[in-house]
Design a protein around this motif. Structure first.
Motif, PDB file in Angstrom:
ATOM      1  N   PRO A 150      -1.708   1.056  -3.297  1.00 47.00           N
ATOM      2  CA  PRO A 150      -3.061   1.154  -2.726  1.00 47.00           C
ATOM      3  C   PRO A 150      -3.591  -0.186  -2.246  1.00 47.00           C
ATOM      4  O   PRO A 150      -4.138  -0.972  -3.032  1.00 47.00           O
ATOM      5  N   ILE A 151      -3.476  -0.452  -0.963  1.00 40.29           N
ATOM      6  CA  ILE A 151      -3.910  -1.745  -0.412  1.00 40.29           C
ATOM      7  C   ILE A 151      -5.017  -1.581   0.632  1.00 40.29           C
ATOM      8  O   ILE A 151      -5.426  -2.557   1.258  1.00 40.29           O
ATOM      9  N   LEU A 152      -5.508  -0.355   0.799  1.00 40.34           N
ATOM     10  CA  LEU A 152      -6.500  -0.106   1.849  1.00 40.34           C
ATOM     11  C   LEU A 152      -7.923   0.053   1.322  1.00 40.34           C
ATOM     12  O   LEU A 152      -8.796   0.510   2.048  1.00 40.34           O
ATOM     13  N   GLY A 153      -8.134  -0.319   0.056  1.00 43.50           N
ATOM     14  CA  GLY A 153      -9.498  -0.250  -0.454  1.00 43.50           C
ATOM     15  C   GLY A 153      -9.627   0.456  -1.785  1.00 43.50           C
ATOM     16  O   GLY A 153      -8.653   0.980  -2.344  1.00 43.50           O
ATOM     17  N   ALA A 154     -10.854   0.489  -2.266  1.00 38.30           N
ATOM     18  CA  ALA A 154     -11.136   1.040  -3.594  1.00 38.30           C
ATOM     19  C   ALA A 154     -10.793   2.518  -3.695  1.00 38.30           C
ATOM     20  O   ALA A 154     -10.307   2.990  -4.726  1.00 38.30           O
ATOM     21  N   ASP A 155     -11.059   3.286  -2.628  1.00 38.35           N
ATOM     22  CA  ASP A 155     -10.754   4.717  -2.677  1.00 38.35           C
ATOM     23  C   ASP A 155      -9.251   4.951  -2.790  1.00 38.35           C
ATOM     24  O   ASP A 155      -8.816   5.892  -3.461  1.00 38.35           O
ATOM     25  N   SER A 156      -8.460   4.094  -2.164  1.00 39.14           N
ATOM     26  CA  SER A 156      -7.004   4.194  -2.290  1.00 39.14           C
ATOM     27  C   SER A 156      -6.568   3.974  -3.730  1.00 39.14           C
ATOM     28  O   SER A 156      -5.677   4.667  -4.244  1.00 39.14           O
ATOM     29  N   VAL A 157      -7.210   3.008  -4.382  1.00 40.96           N
ATOM     30  CA  VAL A 157      -6.896   2.733  -5.789  1.00 40.96           C
ATOM     31  C   VAL A 157      -7.256   3.939  -6.646  1.00 40.96           C
ATOM     32  O   VAL A 157      -6.466   4.373  -7.503  1.00 40.96           O
ATOM     33  N   GLU A 158      -8.432   4.515  -6.410  1.00 39.85           N
ATOM     34  CA  GLU A 158      -8.883   5.664  -7.197  1.00 39.85           C
ATOM     35  C   GLU A 158      -7.948   6.860  -7.012  1.00 39.85           C
ATOM     36  O   GLU A 158      -7.547   7.504  -7.991  1.00 39.85           O
ATOM     37  N   LYS A 159      -7.608   7.157  -5.782  1.00 37.62           N
ATOM     38  CA  LYS A 159      -6.699   8.279  -5.520  1.00 37.62           C
ATOM     39  C   LYS A 159      -5.326   8.033  -6.153  1.00 37.62           C
ATOM     40  O   LYS A 159      -4.720   8.939  -6.727  1.00 37.62           O
ATOM     41  N   SER A 160      -4.845   6.794  -6.055  1.00 36.24           N
ATOM     42  CA  SER A 160      -3.538   6.467  -6.625  1.00 36.24           C
ATOM     43  C   SER A 160      -3.535   6.666  -8.139  1.00 36.24           C
ATOM     44  O   SER A 160      -2.574   7.206  -8.705  1.00 36.24           O
ATOM     45  N   LYS A 161      -4.613   6.255  -8.788  1.00 37.30           N
ATOM     46  CA  LYS A 161      -4.704   6.435 -10.240  1.00 37.30           C
ATOM     47  C   LYS A 161      -4.733   7.908 -10.618  1.00 37.30           C
ATOM     48  O   LYS A 161      -4.083   8.334 -11.588  1.00 37.30           O
ATOM     49  N   ASN A 162      -5.480   8.702  -9.859  1.00 39.66           N
ATOM     50  CA  ASN A 162      -5.548  10.136 -10.156  1.00 39.66           C
ATOM     51  C   ASN A 162      -4.203  10.815  -9.933  1.00 39.66           C
ATOM     52  O   ASN A 162      -3.806  11.711 -10.705  1.00 39.66           O
ATOM     53  N   ILE A 163      -3.505  10.415  -8.894  1.00 39.39           N
ATOM     54  CA  ILE A 163      -2.175  10.983  -8.634  1.00 39.39           C
ATOM     55  C   ILE A 163      -1.203  10.580  -9.735  1.00 39.39           C
ATOM     56  O   ILE A 163      -0.429  11.394 -10.228  1.00 39.39           O
ATOM     57  N   TRP A 164      -1.258   9.309 -10.135  1.00 36.56           N
ATOM     58  CA  TRP A 164      -0.361   8.829 -11.182  1.00 36.56           C
ATOM     59  C   TRP A 164      -0.607   9.552 -12.506  1.00 36.56           C
ATOM     60  O   TRP A 164       0.336   9.805 -13.271  1.00 36.56           O
ATOM     61  N   CYS A 165      -1.846   9.899 -12.775  1.00 36.03           N
ATOM     62  CA  CYS A 165      -2.200  10.553 -14.037  1.00 36.03           C
ATOM     63  C   CYS A 165      -2.074  12.073 -13.985  1.00 36.03           C
ATOM     64  O   CYS A 165      -2.289  12.750 -15.007  1.00 36.03           O
ATOM     65  N   ALA A 166      -1.756  12.620 -12.823  1.00 35.23           N
ATOM     66  CA  ALA A 166      -1.619  14.073 -12.702  1.00 35.23           C
ATOM     67  C   ALA A 166      -0.431  14.573 -13.516  1.00 35.23           C
ATOM     68  O   ALA A 166       0.552  13.852 -13.720  1.00 35.23           O
TER      69      ALA A 166
END
Length: 237
Positions: A150-166
C-alpha cells in the motif's frame, strides 16, 4: 618460460594501473563538473571501445569517455545482435533472489497445477493493478504470491490490513479487485503489511504492479495475459 611469465605479469600490472588511473580521472572530473550526479558506485568498461559505464544509485546507468569529458544518459544498443545492452544490464542489477523473498508475508493463489511461480507487489487502490488482475485470471498453471504493497495513501493501508486479516485473504483480495466488493473491517497482526512496504523500498519498487519471476527478473507495470505467459515461459529458474 620465466621471462614470458614476468612479461605477462608486467603487462597485467600496467593494464591494471591504466584502468585505475582512468577511473580516478573519471571520478574526479565528473565530481567537479557534474556535482548533481549521485555518488558513483562503480566504473567499468562497456562493450563499446572507449566507453565506460557509470553506475549510480545501485542500478542507474550512464556512460562516459576515459576523461569524463562527456556524459551520456541513454541506451547502448548492440546493432549486430539487436540487443539493448543497457536494459539487460539494469535487469541484471535489479534482479531479486526469488527464493529469499519472505513468502510468509504474502498470500498465495493457485491457478491450475500451479507449476509456474511468480510474485506480485500490488496496491489495492491501483487502477493498473485491477486491470492486471483481470488479465491474470486468464493465465493457467501458475502460483502467484501476492505482497500487499500500500503506497498510494492511507485508504490503501486500511484496505490492505483488512484484506490481510480476512479469513480468506485471496478471496477478499479478488472480491475487491475484480468485483469492487469492499473488504470487510477486520483486525489481526498487520505487521506483515508494514514489512512489505520496507521490503519494497529495499528493492526500490516504486510502482504497482511489479512482477517478479522465478529467475529473479522483474517487470514494472501492468502487462496482459499473453505477455505474462511469454515471461513465464522465458524466465524459468
Amino acid at each position: 618460460m620465466n621471462l614470458m611469465k614476468t612479461a605477462l605479469m608486467a603487462t597485467t600490472l600496467l593494464v591494471s594501473l591504466t584502468i585505475n588511473a582512468q577511473e580516478a580521472t573519471i571520478r574526479k572530473n565528473l565530481a567537479e563538473r557534474v556535482p548533481q550526479l549521485p555518488a558513483i558506485d562503480e566504473i567499468t568498461k562497456s562493450p563499446m571501445p572507449g566507453l565506460f559505464e557509470i553506475r549510480v544509485n545501485g542500478s542507474e546507468i550512464y556512460y562516459t569517455d576515459a576523461k569524463g569529458d562527456f556524459l551520456v544518459n541513454g541506451s547502448l544498443i548492440d546493432t549486430r545482435q539487436r540487443r539493448n545492452l543497457t536494459e539487460e544490464r539494469v535487469e541484471k542489477l535489479t534482479a531479486i533472489n526469488f527464493d529469499a523473498l519472505p513468502l510468509k508475508d504474502a498470500f498465495t493463489t493457485v491457478n491450475g497445477n500451479g507449476k509456474r511461480k511468480m510474485v506480485v507487489f500490488e496496491d489495492p487502490n491501483c487502477g493498473y493493478c485491477k486491470r492486471f488482475e483481470q488479465d491474470l485470471q486468464k493465465v493457467k498453471d501458475v502460483t502467484v504470491h501476492l505482497f500487499l504493497y500500500p503506497i498510494l495513501g492511507a485508504d490503501s493501508v486500511e484496505k490492505s490490513k483488512n484484506i490481510w486479516c480476512a479469513k480468506d485473504k485471496a478471496k477478499s483480495w479478488q472480491d475487491w479487485m475484480l468485483r469492487e466488493k469492499v473488504p470487510a473491517s477486520a483486525s489481526c497482526d498487520t505487521s506483515a503489511v508494514a514489512r512489505n512496504v520496507e521490503l519494497g523500498r529495499k528493492y526500490k519498487i516504486t510502482g504497482t504492479p511489479t512482477l517478479i519471476f522465478a529467475d529473479g527478473s522483474r517487470i514494472p507495470g501492468a502487462i496482459n495475459a499473453d505477455q505474462i505467459e511469454q515471461h513465464l515461459a522465458e524466465r524459468k529458474n
